[in-house]
Design a protein around this motif. Structure first.
Motif, short mmCIF file in Angstrom:
data_model
loop_
_atom_site.label_atom_id
_atom_site.label_comp_id
_atom_site.label_asym_id
_atom_site.label_seq_id
_atom_site.Cartn_x
_atom_site.Cartn_y
_atom_site.Cartn_z
N GLU A 135 18.80 9.68 5.52
CA GLU A 135 17.74 9.95 4.56
C GLU A 135 17.12 8.65 4.05
N ARG A 136 17.98 7.61 3.83
CA ARG A 136 17.43 6.32 3.37
C ARG A 136 16.50 5.73 4.43
N THR A 137 16.91 5.84 5.71
CA THR A 137 16.07 5.31 6.79
C THR A 137 14.72 6.05 6.82
N ARG A 138 14.71 7.38 6.64
CA ARG A 138 13.46 8.15 6.69
C ARG A 138 12.54 7.78 5.53
N ILE A 139 13.12 7.51 4.33
CA ILE A 139 12.30 7.14 3.17
C ILE A 139 11.61 5.81 3.39
N VAL A 140 12.33 4.85 4.00
CA VAL A 140 11.72 3.53 4.27
C VAL A 140 10.55 3.68 5.23
N GLN A 141 10.72 4.51 6.27
CA GLN A 141 9.64 4.72 7.24
C GLN A 141 8.42 5.37 6.58
N MET A 142 8.62 6.35 5.70
CA MET A 142 7.50 7.02 5.03
C MET A 142 6.75 6.06 4.10
N ASN A 143 7.46 5.16 3.44
CA ASN A 143 6.79 4.18 2.58
C ASN A 143 5.86 3.29 3.39
N GLU A 144 6.31 2.88 4.57
CA GLU A 144 5.46 2.03 5.42
C GLU A 144 4.20 2.79 5.85
N VAL A 145 4.37 4.08 6.21
CA VAL A 145 3.21 4.88 6.62
C VAL A 145 2.22 5.03 5.45
N MET A 146 2.69 5.27 4.20
CA MET A 146 1.83 5.42 3.04
C MET A 146 1.06 4.14 2.75
N ALA B 179 -3.05 3.90 2.68
CA ALA B 179 -3.74 3.42 1.49
C ALA B 179 -4.71 2.30 1.83
N GLU B 180 -4.31 1.42 2.74
CA GLU B 180 -5.21 0.33 3.13
C GLU B 180 -6.47 0.85 3.80
N ARG B 181 -6.38 1.95 4.60
CA ARG B 181 -7.57 2.48 5.27
C ARG B 181 -8.41 3.41 4.35
#
Length: 524
Positions: free
Chosen positions: A411-422, A426-428
């Protein structure tokens, strides 16, 4: 240069002065007139209470008006197609440049018209069920109080009182009314309703029967009893009513609505009360017959009683069989009781022996022996089962701990990946939103300019005006403007009041119209 027009000696009139002069001339020349014609265009009284219609013949027509005060006093109401004689005064109506007759009284034109009106009214009231036979009620056999609606000074009331005195004197209440003339119908209807309004047992006794009476006369004399108000009052009367209007050959509408019609007022008095002497003779005859019948009945009952007494048996003959049956039953009762007691004792012994075999003490002893044979085996089995369950629970707990740690890491690994996607989204998203807002602002600018160019206010700035009536509705044609109508003119810099006046056309009477128009179509 244009030649100057020579001055004229003709008097200069204003429109109002000329209209007033014509009105005075016409009223002075004719004043009151009697006018015969056919009613046309009558639609009943206006909401104000006035009535407007026309009187016409084969060659001409004249407008007629009946003011509210005169309309309520008319003997007859105008009806479409009715030929009438109208009495009134000729005058003019300056507002529309026409003359008219102000009607003060109205009467049918001849007997034929009266009969036609009478027949029409009879059909109308009959269709409402006021003449239905099932509404008729029987008169009371011997009323205590008789109410009479008639003139107190005529021969009719004297004939009624004299006939009542001869037949069976009763208390009479007279409600005085006029039996012909303009107020006849209203007074008769008020009298019928007044008698019905009396409270039973009050200071003035309430009549048990009513008589509406009048002597003979022409159809015009009896016309008050053909009025609708009288017929409805007679039909609504809760007190039985006898109509005695005119002679036997005279028929009025109240005769159809009344519970009973009498050929003459004297005949009405004979209908409402019986003859006292005849009643006394009938009562005496009934009393004599009752006494004789009672004596004959007593003699017949006495003969029947004697015959029945002779047919009855003696007391000894009635009781001897019963006494013999009682002795026989007493002889059999002792042995039957002893036999019953022995049978009951045997049944009780059998029940006792069955109860001994199934007694609670013996059953408890047998169960205790079985329990001692089982011993401690169930306790040992339970202890072994508890030990096995504890070991199983420990193993399950260890596996759950390992599984939880693995799940937390994933679950920690999935949360880190989702933060990077967000972060990437946001930049686009920021440049895209700014571009969308720029495009929408340009579209809003274009629509605003188009609205300003199409708005009627831009047309007003070029020197045009928007015309509205007093209620604010746009007017888009000269036909919609009435003479003297209040108008509102809207310019680019404000509004102004005006009064309507059409140029180049004949004045016409103001008439309310409902206009629906678009604001742009009302510009001029």
């Amino acid at each position: 240069m244009f030649a100057e027009k020579a001055p004229s000696n003709a008097q200069e009139w204003s429109v109002s002065d000329l209209a007033g002069a014509l009105k005075r001339t016409l009223e002075d020349a004719f004043g009151h007139v009697r006018l015969r014609g056919e009613v046309s265009g009558y639609r009943g009284p206006h909401s104000s209470g006035h009535a407007y219609f026309c009187l016409k013949d084969q060659n001409a027509r004249i407008d007629a008006v009946i003011w509210k005060g005169a309309f309520s006093k008319l003997k007859i109401r105008p009806e479409e197609g009715m030929e009438v004689i109208a009495t009134g005064r000729i005058t003019t109506f300056p507002g529309s440049s026409k003359y008219q007759i102000v009607v003060e009284s109205l009467e049918p034109a001849g007997i034929g018209a009266l009969m036609a009106l009478l027949e029409e009214r009879r059909r109308k009231l009959n269709a409402e069920g006021l003449f239905a036979p099932e509404r008729k009620r029987r008169l009371p056999f011997l009323p205590q109080v008789v109410g009479v609606v008639t003139s107190p000074t005529g021969a009719v009331i004297r004939d009624i009182l004299h006939r009542l005195e001869d037949r069976f004197p009763r208390r009479v209440l007279v409600w005085p009314v006029r039996v012909q003339g303009e107020t006849c119908a209203a007074e008769v209807a008020a009298a019928i309703r007044g008698f019905n309004a009396l409270e039973p047992g009050g200071r003035i006794p309430r009549p048990d029967v009513l008589i509406v009476a009048r002597g003979g006369g022409s159809i015009e004399d009896l016309w008050g009893f053909n009025e609708e108000i009288v017929v409805r009052a007679a039909a609504e009367s809760a007190i039985p009513l006898v109509s005695a209007v005119g002679h036997e050959t005279d028929t009025t509408l109240i005769d159809h609505a009344a519970d009973m019609r009498a050929p003459t007022p004297t005949g009405a008095a004979e209908m409402v009360v019986p003859v006292r002497v005849e009643l006394m003779a009938a009562v005496n005859d009934l009393s004599r017959r009752h006494v004789e019948a009672s004596l004959r009945l007593v003699d017949r009952r006495r003969s029947d009683l004697r015959a029945t007494a002779r047919a009855l048996p003696s007391a000894e003959a009635l009781f001897s069989p019963k006494r013999q049956r009682l002795d026989l039953a007493a002889t059999k009762l002792g042995p039957a009781l002893m036999g019953n007691a022995r049978r009951s004792e045997n049944r009780l012994k059998e029940a006792y022996s069955r109860l001994v075999r199934y007694s609670p003490v013996s059953r408890l002893a047998a169960m205790r022996a079985k329990l001692d044979a089982v011993g401690p085996r169930p306790y040992n089995a339970v202890c072994r089962s508890v030990v096995l369950k504890n070991e199983t629970l420990k193993q399950v707990g260890e596996r759950l701990v390992v599984s939880r740690e693995a799940l937390l890491r994933a679950e920690r690994t999935r949360i880190v990946q989702m933060n990077e996607v967000m972060k990437s989204l946001a930049e686009r998203l920021d440049p895209a939103i700014k571009g969308q807002m720029t495009r929408k602002a340009k579209q809003l600018d274009a629509v605003s300019k188009l609205f300003d160019s199409l708005s009627y206010k831009s047309v007003l700035k070029r020197g045009f005006a928007l015309v509205r009536d007093a209620e604010g509705r746009p007017l888009n044609s000269a036909e919609a403007v009435h003479d003297g109508q209040a108008l509102v003119l809207e310019f680019a810099d404000g509004k102004a009041d005006a009064t309507g006046g059409r140029i180049g056309t004949r004045p016409r009477p103001a008439k309310p119209r409902v206009l629906v128009a678009e604001e742009q179509g009302a510009l001029f």
